[in-house]
Design a protein around this motif. Structure first.
Motif, mmCIF file in Angstrom:
data_model
loop_
_atom_site.group_PDB
_atom_site.id
_atom_site.type_symbol
_atom_site.label_atom_id
_atom_site.label_comp_id
_atom_site.label_asym_id
_atom_site.label_seq_id
_atom_site.Cartn_x
_atom_site.Cartn_y
_atom_site.Cartn_z
ATOM 1 N N ARG A 17 3.222 -0.951 -6.177
ATOM 2 C CA ARG A 17 2.021 -1.737 -6.598
ATOM 3 C C ARG A 17 1.414 -2.189 -5.274
ATOM 4 N N ALA A 18 2.106 -2.664 -4.049
ATOM 5 C CA ALA A 18 1.520 -2.936 -2.948
ATOM 6 C C ALA A 18 0.856 -1.617 -2.182
ATOM 7 N N ALA A 19 1.565 -0.441 -2.089
ATOM 8 C CA ALA A 19 0.974 0.592 -1.791
ATOM 9 C C ALA A 19 -0.457 0.877 -2.416
ATOM 10 N N HIS A 20 -0.467 1.025 -3.896
ATOM 11 C CA HIS A 20 -1.577 1.130 -4.542
ATOM 12 C C HIS A 20 -2.669 0.169 -4.189
ATOM 13 N N TYR A 21 -2.552 -1.040 -4.034
ATOM 14 C CA TYR A 21 -3.335 -2.113 -3.722
ATOM 15 C C TYR A 21 -4.153 -1.842 -2.221
ATOM 16 N N ALA A 22 -3.182 -1.498 -1.467
ATOM 17 C CA ALA A 22 -3.555 -0.947 -0.066
ATOM 18 C C ALA A 22 -4.530 0.298 -0.051
ATOM 19 N N ALA A 23 -4.285 0.968 -0.970
ATOM 20 C CA ALA A 23 -5.053 2.332 -1.012
ATOM 21 C C ALA A 23 -6.441 1.859 -1.807
ATOM 22 N N VAL A 24 -6.597 1.038 -2.596
ATOM 23 C CA VAL A 24 -7.636 0.466 -3.115
ATOM 24 C C VAL A 24 -8.508 -0.383 -1.917
ATOM 25 N N LEU A 25 -8.003 -1.030 -1.142
ATOM 26 C CA LEU A 25 -8.833 -1.699 -0.321
ATOM 27 C C LEU A 25 -9.337 -0.731 0.820
ATOM 28 N N GLY A 26 -8.726 0.222 1.100
ATOM 29 C CA GLY A 26 -9.224 1.200 2.024
ATOM 30 C C GLY A 26 -10.135 2.382 1.393
ATOM 31 N N GLU A 27 -10.087 2.504 0.265
ATOM 32 C CA GLU A 27 -10.480 3.718 -0.424
ATOM 33 C C GLU A 27 -12.070 4.011 0.053
ATOM 34 N N LEU A 28 -12.888 2.827 0.312
ATOM 35 C CA LEU A 28 -14.235 3.215 0.490
ATOM 36 C C LEU A 28 -14.376 3.758 2.063
ATOM 37 N N LEU A 29 -13.512 3.281 2.849
ATOM 38 C CA LEU A 29 -13.527 3.973 4.076
ATOM 39 C C LEU A 29 -12.744 5.191 4.277
ATOM 40 N N HIS A 30 -12.332 5.621 3.333
ATOM 41 C CA HIS A 30 -11.433 6.918 3.291
ATOM 42 C C HIS A 30 -10.253 6.510 4.495
ATOM 43 N N VAL A 31 -9.488 5.663 4.065
ATOM 44 C CA VAL A 31 -8.444 5.198 4.848
ATOM 45 C C VAL A 31 -7.224 5.929 4.367
ATOM 46 N N ARG A 32 -6.455 6.715 5.445
ATOM 47 C CA ARG A 32 -5.227 7.374 4.793
ATOM 48 C C ARG A 32 -3.835 6.390 5.114
ATOM 49 N N LEU A 33 -3.070 6.429 3.894
ATOM 50 C CA LEU A 33 -1.808 5.570 3.802
ATOM 51 C C LEU A 33 -0.770 6.467 4.371
ATOM 52 N N ALA A 34 0.080 5.734 5.361
ATOM 53 C CA ALA A 34 1.251 6.256 5.649
ATOM 54 C C ALA A 34 2.689 5.169 4.978
ATOM 55 N N LEU A 35 3.304 5.766 4.183
ATOM 56 C CA LEU A 35 4.084 4.916 3.641
ATOM 57 C C LEU A 35 5.502 5.199 4.191
ATOM 58 N N VAL A 36 6.007 3.989 4.902
ATOM 59 C CA VAL A 36 7.355 4.286 5.940
ATOM 60 C C VAL A 36 8.293 3.451 5.267
ATOM 61 N N ASN A 37 9.314 4.031 4.971
ATOM 62 C CA ASN A 37 10.545 3.499 4.639
ATOM 63 C C ASN A 37 11.555 3.355 5.928
ATOM 64 N N VAL A 38 11.924 1.971 6.201
ATOM 65 C CA VAL A 38 13.162 1.721 7.186
ATOM 66 C C VAL A 38 14.354 1.777 6.680
ATOM 67 N N TYR A 39 15.040 2.854 7.195
ATOM 68 C CA TYR A 39 16.501 2.746 6.396
ATOM 69 C C TYR A 39 17.292 2.200 7.322
ATOM 70 N N GLN A 40 18.200 1.057 6.914
ATOM 71 C CA GLN A 40 19.311 0.748 7.764
ATOM 72 C C GLN A 40 20.513 1.340 7.299
ATOM 73 N N VAL A 41 21.082 1.948 8.203
ATOM 74 C CA VAL A 41 22.466 2.512 8.128
ATOM 75 C C VAL A 41 23.797 1.481 7.744
ATOM 76 N N PRO A 42 24.101 1.450 6.840
ATOM 77 C CA PRO A 42 25.185 0.573 6.517
ATOM 78 C C PRO A 42 26.246 0.456 7.521
ATOM 79 N N LEU A 43 26.958 -0.748 7.557
ATOM 80 C CA LEU A 43 27.803 -0.908 8.462
ATOM 81 C C LEU A 43 29.276 -0.589 7.797
ATOM 82 N N LEU A 44 29.916 0.620 8.051
ATOM 83 C CA LEU A 44 31.193 1.050 7.442
ATOM 84 C C LEU A 44 32.362 0.887 8.438
#
Length: 287
Positions: A17-44
């Motif tokens: 939903r946050a990504a969709h809202y960001a898309a709506v905010l930038g739509e008129l300026l043709h903003v491109r979205l970069a979805l970034v997931n930060v993967y934290q390697v678990p301590l094993l």
């Protein structure tokens, strides 16, 4: 260069939903979205790590596929990437790669505690990047571009930094009405004539000329309650807070006022970095 937003995501519905809202905010300026997931390697343990490491490339590939599917469901052009690094390093890498106008993320009160998330992820990101940061509380349900925006500032002078001023075309594209709320404690003494006009001066470089702000003053001792009351009275669908290293934002985080606002705020919050008077590029207002 096409403008972009970086959205920090996981696979939750709130993040999408946050990504969709960001898309709506930038739509008129043709903003491109970069979805970034930060993967934290678990301590094993060494034994578990020996077993898990062969499966890690497949897990990362599956995650990339899931986030790319999320990107394809958005109403604007978007791409997804998974970064395996500490949060600070990953955010810096994303900024170097995409040069975003702003960063965005969702906030869930149940995700390890809102205070923990703010102190250990949000505030370090803001301090490290000095970029605008859009926070979308899980409880908020924005349906379109904002029509009424409330800007909350405190009683100290500030100068907006270059990253914040770069958002002026974005804010203008919303064609929203902007109101300004000055937060001032009742014990601060008699107000100097014209002080609020001076404090609002830097905002004239950011807010659209076609939508001048209406002054909203509140002298309540409970800052969080005052801000939330102003959001309701102004019927705002977006709240903007001016963030400085050792002033408004610092006090808010240290006193958990921001946590209180975000926990109960029914609308998204945009944090805009500014420079304090003791910073080299600060220019005092003309008297």
């Amino acid at each position: 260069m096409q403008p972009s937003f970086v959205v920090l995501v996981d696979l939750s519905a709130a993040a999408e939903r946050a990504a969709h809202y960001a898309a709506v905010l930038g739509e008129l300026l043709h903003v491109r979205l970069a979805l970034v997931n930060v993967y934290q390697v678990p301590l094993l343990s060494s034994e578990l790590a020996f077993v898990a490491m062969p499966y890690f490339p497949q897990l990362q590939s599956d995650a990339e596929d899931a986030f790319q599917a999320m990107a394809e469901r958005l109403p604007v052009a978007a791409e997804a990437t998974v970064l395996v690094a500490p949060m600070h390093d990953a955010v810096q890498e994303a900024i170097a790669r995409y040069h975003p106008l702003l960063l965005a993320m969702s906030l869930s009160p149940e995700q390890n505690g809102l205070d923990h998330l703010l102190r250990n992820h949000v505030l370090p990101v803001l301090r490290a990047t000095h970029r605008p940061l859009l926070l979308v509380p899980e409880a908020s349900l924005p349906s379109g571009r904002p029509r009424r925006v409330l800007v909350a500032v405190d009683n100290d002078y500030f100068a907006l930094n270059a990253s914040t001023l770069a958002l002026a075309p974005l804010l203008a594209s919303w064609q929203a009405t902007f109101s300004v709320m000055h937060v001032r404690k009742a014990s601060a003494g008699v107000e100097q004539p014209g002080r609020y006009a001076q404090l609002g001066g830097p905002l004239r470089k950011l807010l659209p000329q076609a939508a001048p702000g209406a002054l909203y003053e509140d002298a309540d001792h409970d800052t969080a309650a005052a801000v939330l009351r102003a959001v309701a009275e102004e019927q705002a669908d977006l709240l903007i807070l001016i963030a400085r290293p050792r002033s408004f934002l610092g006090r808010l985080f240290h006193r958990s006022v921001t946590a209180q606002v975000l926990h109960s705020c029914p609308v998204p919050v945009l944090l805009l970095p500014a420079n304090a008077p003791d910073q080299p590029d600060y220019m005092p207002p003309m008297s």
